[in-house]
Design a protein around this motif. Structure first.
Motif, short mmCIF file in Angstrom:
data_model
loop_
_atom_site.label_atom_id
_atom_site.label_comp_id
_atom_site.label_asym_id
_atom_site.label_seq_id
_atom_site.Cartn_x
_atom_site.Cartn_y
_atom_site.Cartn_z
N ARG A 159 0.77 -1.37 0.02
CA ARG A 159 -0.01 -0.08 0.05
C ARG A 159 0.68 1.15 -0.05
NH1 ARG A 159 -4.11 0.50 4.77
NH2 ARG A 159 -4.33 -1.71 4.22
N PHE A 160 2.12 1.29 0.60
CA PHE A 160 2.86 2.58 0.77
C PHE A 160 4.24 2.09 -0.02
CE2 PHE A 160 0.02 2.68 4.39
CZ PHE A 160 -0.42 3.79 4.13
N ASP A 161 4.89 3.08 -0.32
CA ASP A 161 6.27 2.85 -1.26
C ASP A 161 7.53 2.70 -0.13
OD1 ASP A 161 5.54 3.71 -4.00
OD2 ASP A 161 4.87 5.29 -3.07
N ILE A 162 7.42 1.31 0.53
CA ILE A 162 8.59 0.88 1.29
C ILE A 162 9.55 0.27 0.58
CG2 ILE A 162 9.05 -0.41 3.49
CD1 ILE A 162 6.79 1.79 3.74
N ASP A 163 10.87 0.61 0.73
CA ASP A 163 11.97 0.04 0.01
C ASP A 163 12.75 -0.85 0.88
OD1 ASP A 163 11.84 2.14 -2.24
OD2 ASP A 163 11.70 3.34 -0.51
N PHE A 164 12.73 -0.59 2.35
CA PHE A 164 13.49 -1.65 3.09
C PHE A 164 12.58 -2.22 4.19
CE2 PHE A 164 16.74 0.68 1.11
CZ PHE A 164 17.90 0.07 0.93
N ILE A 165 12.83 -3.38 4.67
CA ILE A 165 12.20 -3.37 6.09
C ILE A 165 13.43 -3.90 6.96
CG2 ILE A 165 10.11 -4.30 5.02
CD1 ILE A 165 11.10 -7.46 5.47
N LYS A 166 13.19 -3.73 8.41
CA LYS A 166 14.25 -3.88 9.13
C LYS A 166 13.64 -5.07 10.03
CE LYS A 166 17.31 -0.81 10.51
NZ LYS A 166 18.05 0.36 11.05
N ILE A 167 14.36 -6.32 10.13
CA ILE A 167 13.86 -7.41 11.05
C ILE A 167 14.15 -6.88 12.61
CG2 ILE A 167 13.99 -9.91 11.33
CD1 ILE A 167 14.84 -10.37 8.83
N ASP A 168 13.09 -7.06 13.56
CA ASP A 168 13.23 -6.47 14.79
C ASP A 168 14.30 -7.39 15.20
OD1 ASP A 168 12.43 -4.89 16.88
OD2 ASP A 168 12.25 -6.85 17.67
#
Length: 801
Positions: free
Chosen positions: A707-716
């Protein structure tokens, strides 16, 4: 006869008693956060002046994104506090009417660096000017300056900027900024429009023509009660300051509020001018000044913008006629018959007047929305119980209850549905509480409960648990069912305190402790809690000066390409070294900064310092290095003002957008608005990447990735830590990496502390990693050395962090 006639007139007055309020909560929209600037309205609320007038008033603070005029125009608020620009709004088609002038003289001034002595070279200066600063613009024109030649910048509302190269001059208020600059020992100069004969009014209470036409008596009652409150505030500033701190949760210190009160006195001039006086002749001068700047039409009629009290009906001639007619009627109709009938009428009138007085007293003590006791009755009852506790040692308990996330009900479903929820909440409380308890709604979504004779913590806890259970079943809002919980603060008299103001403050502190502990629970007051609250206030006060005093600084933690084992990014991390308390962790001061509004100042500092360091590193060591910057949801609330400022700084340093990653939280996306969505699109257009931080700890992360323009995810880091102990955590991390890659997202693993964790993540195809295994967060010089020499694994040196 004279005696009887006097009684008749008196009873006639009593029969005309009428409450001006109705079941609707009326809202007063302030122009800024809670401060002494609005002292009179707090006094009218706390002393029950609004209640006595039959008004159910909610005082609504503002933030930098609030438009007071839009709130009143839309009907979300019925009354507002604005400056003289309310005339401009009326000229533009919004039929506002000024009810009362509070500040007879405007506090608007210009503050400049100490070396700015005259106006002669202002065309070379950088000037921050707040919107609606017409009097300051007129002031500059009168001093011979061409406004088109001046370099105006967006206002940061931070006077400490005068110590930097960002700005030379800024618009300010004589009641605010001089205090903060003086406390920080920063020299400055002021330029005051009144010195040039430009004398606008300051804060004005205003409403709409619609409100006056629909509720003329309510308008008159609200104006009268407010001015009565202002008179008390001017005579008793210390009392009002206590309320502002304890009941309205102002982030300002007592020292500042006292400064503000003193500075306001000379602007309000209550000893010379009647509070609220409109002074039409001076308004004519203001109109001419606006017309000179083409802000008002030439035919603008100031008379229509100033409130006129409704003319009271003159019954005097009727009474005189009756007085004359009475002896004539006595002579003509017979004295005996007149006396009999008069006595009969007097008896009826007396009975009706007594009933009217009883009803008036009842209404004055009732909240019109919920039919519970109101703030006025509660305060009288609390005062009585405190006196009994002092004289007879009679104990009692006090509950302070607040509905959790109630603002979201109003924002999403509207105030009408919100009012229905409050009625339902009041009914649930009435059904649950013991019969000897006194329940009151004291404003908004706040309720109080007085429990005579009980101070035992276990007994009070049992009552509190029953109250919490009453909120377990959902509330019906339209066709929906919504869960709404409550948080309760509990204190006891005389154990905790013996005066009503302190007891209420302690109960309020306990209630906020319940909220901070997760809501949906109760918390019992303790002196340890009070000490923590005082410490929190001290930290908030010190935080305002932490950046200019050089107490806050940045550390940088490297982010590695796991396959190449090379540093490709740094994450900028804010730190605070307090001069007496030492290192204060971000987990403590960042939430306080968000609550107080200081997060904007801190966020700007982090951004400016980190991109300046990034520019140095890209020029000398690593031309493709990227800086990852944490951002708060509160930084996206100002309709793009922050982004415009940040984009300008990037352009000045010749940094491309893809040199920056903004880290956001899932919480921001869960409560996103169209404003937030627009700003995320603006980041994409600038080429700035966005990372979703703490991935996996929320409820609906997957729903937001597309839905949003996310480029990275950071695993907690909690997932990374658990990889050491079981196959389930390993499988979960592998699944997250695989899923992200299928969505064309890059993955950063946080909190890597061992070689085994790193090797597993490399095996799963994780792109990037950071953690103590590679390096602790480092100050700029140490980070520079690490960037020059590269990572030597394992990095287990004792680095200060």
């Amino acid at each position: 006869m004279k005696y009887r006639l006097t009684i008749v007139l008196f009873l006639t007055g009593l029969l005309n008693i009428k409450a001006y309020g109705d079941d609707q909560t009326i809202r007063l929209q302030l122009k800024w956060e809670h401060a002494f600037q609005f002292a009179g309205y707090y006094a009218a609320q706390e002393l029950g002046y609004y209640d006595q007038a039959g008004l159910n008033v909610e005082i609504v603070p503002a933030d930098t994104s609030t438009n007071v005029y839009e709130e009143v125009k839309s009907g979300r608020a019925q009354y507002g506090v604005g400056n003289s620009s309310v005339l401009v709004q009326r000229n533009n088609g919004d039929p506002f009417v000024i009810l009362a002038v509070v500040f007879q003289h405007s506090p608007a001034i210009l503050i400049a660096k100490n070396d700015v002595l005259t106006f002669h070279d202002w065309n070379t200066k950088k000037i921050m000017l707040e919107e609606s600063s017409d009097e300051l613009m007129l002031f500059l024109e009168n001093e011979g300056l061409n406004l088109e030649d001046l370099n105006f910048l967006p206002h940061t509302f931070d006077p400490i900027d005068l110590t930097t190269d960002h700005v030379d001059i800024m618009s300010a208020y004589s009641t605010n900024e001089p205090y903060f600059l003086s406390k920080a020992n920063i020299p400055f100069r002021t330029f005051v429009p009144r010195s040039a004969g430009i004398d606008f009014f300051g804060d004005n209470l205003f409403t709409s023509e619609h409100e006056i036409a629909k509720n003329p008596k309510r308008v008159q009652a609200f104006r009268s009660a407010s001015l009565k409150g202002w008179q008390f505030a001017m005579d008793n500033p210390e009392t009002v300051i206590n309320w502002i701190i304890s009941r309205y949760k102002s982030t300002y210190s007592r020292d500042f509020l006292e400064f503000e009160a003193n500075a306001m006195y000379t602007l309000i001039q209550p000893d010379l001018i009647e509070l609220g006086y409109l002074n039409p002749s001076r308004w004519h001068k203001v109109v001419k000044a606006y017309q000179a700047r083409k802000k008002l039409d030439d035919n603008f009629q100031i008379e229509n913008a100033l409130y006129k009290k409704p003319e009271a009906s003159n019954h005097l001639h009727i009474l005189i006629g009756l007085a004359i007619a009475t002896p004539i009627l006595v002579i003509l109709g017979g004295f005996a018959l007149f006396v009999i009938r008069t006595n009969r009428k007097l008896d009826n009138a007396l009975r009706e007047s007594l009933a009217a007085r009883a009803e008036a007293t009842k209404q004055a003590n009732l909240d019109p929305l919920t039919n519970l006791a109101n703030r006025r009755f509660f305060q009288k009852k609390l005062q009585h119980l405190c006196q009994m506790a002092k004289s007879n040692n009679t104990p009692f308990g006090l509950f302070y209850l607040d509905l959790d996330h109630f603002k979201e009900v109003n924002d999403i479903h509207g105030h009408r549905e919100g009012d229905n929820v409050l009625k339902d909440a009041g009914e649930r409380l009435q059904r649950t509480l013991p019969s000897n308890c006194e329940l009151a709604r004291i404003g908004g979504d706040e309720f109080t409960i007085l429990i005579p004779g009980i101070v035992d913590e276990a007994a009070l806890g049992d009552i509190a648990n029953n109250v919490l259970k009453a909120f377990e079943s959902p509330f019906r809002i339209g066709v929906e069912q919504v869960s709404i919980s409550a948080s309760i603060g509990i204190t006891a008299c005389p154990k905790d305190a013996q005066d009503e103001s302190t007891l209420l403050q302690f109960a309020d502190e306990a209630m906020y402790a319940a909220k901070n502990s997760g809501r949906r629970q109760y918390h019992i007051f303790s002196q340890e809690l009070h000490a923590m609250v005082l410490e929190r206030q001290h930290i908030l006060s010190d935080m305002r000066h932490a950046i200019p005093r050089g107490e806050m600084y940045l550390k940088y933690q490297p982010i590695l390409d796991l396959n190449a084992q090379e540093i490709v990014k740094f994450e900028a991390l804010i730190r605070w070294n307090h001069p007496t308390k030492g290192a204060i962790p971000p987990s403590m001061f960042i939430p306080l900064a968000e609550e107080s509004g200081l997060i904007g100042v801190i966020g700007d500092f982090v951004f400016s310092e980190s991109i300046l360091q990034l520019a140095k590193w890209r020029k000398t060591l690593s031309p493709n290095l990227v800086m990852s910057i944490n951002t708060s949801p509160f930084q996206y609330m100002e309709s793009g003002k922050n982004l415009e400022r940040w984009f300008h700084q990037l352009d000045q340093l010749d940094l491309p957008g893809d040199a920056i990653i903004f880290e956001i939280t899932e919480n921001m996306l869960m409560h996103h608005s169209s404003n937030v969505s627009d700003q995320l699109l603006a980041l994409r257009d600038k080429g700035i990447n966005v990372a979703l931080d703490d991935f996996g700890t929320g409820y609906s992360s997957l729903a937001y990735l597309n839905r949003f323009d996310i480029d990275f995810i950071k695993i907690d880091q909690s997932f990374i830590r658990d990889m050491e102990s079981g196959a389930m955590a390993q499988d979960l991390c592998e699944a997250i990496v695989s899923m992200a890659h299928k969505l064309n997202l890059h993955v950063v693993a946080e909190g890597i502390e061992t070689e085994h964790q790193m090797n597993l993540l490399i095996k799963y195809g994780c792109d990037l990693g950071q953690g103590y295994y590679f390096s602790y967060p480092l100050e700029a010089d140490a980070a520079t050395t690490l960037l020059e020499e590269g990572i030597n694994l394992p990095n287990t040196e004792n680095t200060v962090f």
